[in-house]
Design a protein around this motif. Sequence first.
Motif, PDB file in Angstrom:
ATOM      1  N   PHE A 241     -48.252 -39.437  78.503  1.00 33.15           N
ATOM      2  CA  PHE A 241     -47.242 -38.722  79.570  1.00 33.15           C
ATOM      3  C   PHE A 241     -45.922 -38.159  79.094  1.00 33.15           C
ATOM      4  CE2 PHE A 241     -43.539 -39.326  82.255  1.00 33.15           C
ATOM      5  CZ  PHE A 241     -43.581 -38.253  83.248  1.00 33.15           C
ATOM      6  N   TYR A 242     -45.237 -39.068  78.169  1.00 31.71           N
ATOM      7  CA  TYR A 242     -44.037 -38.805  77.388  1.00 31.71           C
ATOM      8  C   TYR A 242     -44.258 -37.609  76.460  1.00 31.71           C
ATOM      9  CZ  TYR A 242     -41.350 -42.204  79.869  1.00 31.71           C
ATOM     10  OH  TYR A 242     -40.835 -43.153  80.859  1.00 31.71           O
ATOM     11  N   LEU A 243     -45.327 -37.562  75.926  1.00 26.71           N
ATOM     12  CA  LEU A 243     -45.646 -36.728  74.738  1.00 26.71           C
ATOM     13  C   LEU A 243     -45.758 -35.336  75.327  1.00 26.71           C
ATOM     14  CD1 LEU A 243     -47.925 -38.671  72.382  1.00 26.71           C
ATOM     15  CD2 LEU A 243     -45.714 -38.113  71.950  1.00 26.71           C
ATOM     16  N   GLN A 244     -46.325 -35.212  76.600  1.00 26.97           N
ATOM     17  CA  GLN A 244     -46.610 -33.985  77.361  1.00 26.97           C
ATOM     18  C   GLN A 244     -45.210 -33.594  77.799  1.00 26.97           C
ATOM     19  OE1 GLN A 244     -49.112 -32.229  78.167  1.00 26.97           O
ATOM     20  NE2 GLN A 244     -51.024 -33.470  78.100  1.00 26.97           N
ATOM     21  N   GLU A 245     -44.139 -34.468  78.110  1.00 22.92           N
ATOM     22  CA  GLU A 245     -42.970 -33.973  78.881  1.00 22.92           C
ATOM     23  C   GLU A 245     -42.071 -33.680  77.486  1.00 22.92           C
ATOM     24  OE1 GLU A 245     -41.775 -34.049  82.147  1.00 22.92           O
ATOM     25  OE2 GLU A 245     -44.079 -34.174  82.441  1.00 22.92           O
ATOM     26  N   TRP A 246     -42.166 -34.438  76.540  1.00 21.70           N
ATOM     27  CA  TRP A 246     -41.154 -33.989  75.414  1.00 21.70           C
ATOM     28  C   TRP A 246     -41.558 -32.517  74.934  1.00 21.70           C
ATOM     29  CZ3 TRP A 246     -41.651 -39.474  72.648  1.00 21.70           C
ATOM     30  CH2 TRP A 246     -40.978 -40.370  73.534  1.00 21.70           C
ATOM     31  N   ILE A 247     -42.597 -31.937  75.122  1.00 17.98           N
ATOM     32  CA  ILE A 247     -42.855 -30.699  74.683  1.00 17.98           C
ATOM     33  C   ILE A 247     -41.825 -29.709  75.184  1.00 17.98           C
ATOM     34  CG2 ILE A 247     -44.521 -28.485  74.837  1.00 17.98           C
ATOM     35  CD1 ILE A 247     -46.818 -30.763  74.639  1.00 17.98           C
ATOM     36  N   HIS A 248     -41.323 -30.129  76.400  1.00 17.20           N
ATOM     37  CA  HIS A 248     -40.385 -29.196  77.228  1.00 17.20           C
ATOM     38  C   HIS A 248     -38.978 -29.607  76.821  1.00 17.20           C
ATOM     39  CE1 HIS A 248     -43.852 -27.780  78.987  1.00 17.20           C
ATOM     40  NE2 HIS A 248     -44.355 -28.875  79.396  1.00 17.20           N
ATOM     41  N   GLU A 249     -38.599 -30.278  75.802  1.00 13.71           N
ATOM     42  CA  GLU A 249     -37.440 -31.007  75.511  1.00 13.71           C
ATOM     43  C   GLU A 249     -36.613 -29.639  74.682  1.00 13.71           C
ATOM     44  OE1 GLU A 249     -35.465 -33.255  76.535  1.00 13.71           O
ATOM     45  OE2 GLU A 249     -37.084 -34.633  77.578  1.00 13.71           O
ATOM     46  N   ASP A 250     -35.199 -29.701  74.858  1.00 14.79           N
ATOM     47  CA  ASP A 250     -34.555 -28.810  74.456  1.00 14.79           C
ATOM     48  C   ASP A 250     -34.473 -28.960  72.623  1.00 14.79           C
ATOM     49  OD1 ASP A 250     -33.882 -27.360  76.631  1.00 14.79           O
ATOM     50  OD2 ASP A 250     -31.995 -28.641  77.101  1.00 14.79           O
TER      51      ASP A 250
END
Length: 433
Positions: free
Chosen positions: A294-303
């Motif tokens: 889940f976090y790996l998917q979310e971190w794709i969208h980090e700045d």
Amino acid sequence: MAMSEYGNKQLVEEKVFKDPVHRYVHVRDQVIWDLIKTKEFQRLRRIKQLGTLYLSFHSAEHSRFNHSLGVYEIVRRMIVNFQEFDEWNDDDRLLALAAALLHDLGHGPFSHCFESIFGTDHEAFTGRIILGDTDVNAALRKVSADFPLEVARVIDRTHANKLVVSMISSQIDADRMDYLQRDSYYTGVSYGNFDMERILRVMRPDTDEVIIKESGMHAVEDYLMSRYQMYWQIYFHPVSRGGEVILNLVLRRAKYLYENGYVFKQAPKYFIPFFDGTVTVEDYLRLDEMVVNFYLQEWIHEDDEILSDLSHRFVNRDLFKYLPFDGSIITITELEELFRKGGLDPEYYFFSDSYSDLPYDYDRPGSKSSRRPIHLKKNNGELKEISTQSAIIHSITGVHRMDSKLYYPKEKILQIEDMEVKGQIINLLNELA
């Protein structure tokens, strides 16, 4: 060990699990059935047995849950065969079965890669889960007050009963016999196949170890060569190792950002105890591969461009290229400096990975190994270390094979604007190739 009535309780009807490796896993003991149903054991369904190997072998999606059941089943079958020998004490039956079932209870998501970043130890956490305020501990304590500690000591190899320890942790144990066959099956290869039926038939209980009847030597040769092939053809596959490299870098970057005050769009709530080094058993059990993914998917969208890029690479299998490497520090230093000049942070875009295996060895004067040997029982009752009787095993005894790879993002190197730096990097990499 005085056992309660619960410890001797049998199920009204035997429970069976259909299994592709052993055909069936049989459960008759109430405590084993209750342990399987605990939330701590069920968590193992959400931990892959082979970490990132599914990136190389697409069907390698099996879990620590089915491996643990497999190890339990092999130990159960060992015990059935040991019944006729005086060296086996059936009072140890439940201890061996529980330890076999729970031996991998403390594995974290993506196993060894995760441990290297956060300094956790799955064996230590196995002990903490068994001895802590958990459903597993509650079930074990119903057998006797000291049963959780007895089980934990078998798993961490400190128990006085070395025979039971060797059934689960030795150079020819139930753990290895299951994972070689199971991993071979799920990766679709034949390297891990060996005649387990024959090995189980020629295994004998001895005072403090499992030994092998002399006539079973060739089956053990086959088993050891299967292990050797699985490590070098499967477990050390460079694409799988490349997946571990990316995951390692992602977690390292996330930890670095957290420690330096970066504000995540998706707060890494479940990682914070690991970042801070304050992990409790409850924290540990909460983090499984579903949560990490889940976090790996979310971190794709980090700045943060590095965290975003590396997360994208792992999720979408856009892995680094790799080359064989001789371990030269000079080459590493030179390439790191060139990467910096080209605008690539070598902390995250240049990685050397080394691995080694020792197929068989044993503790003897001058040996670096602390492994206990495999013993053959001769027809006259004499015990002989197996490499003294087998030319095949003698040829691999003490042989430490090593390999190294360099991982790098080829497309980012080609995008470097400084043509001189780009040319120097490409030339150095071509020399390695």
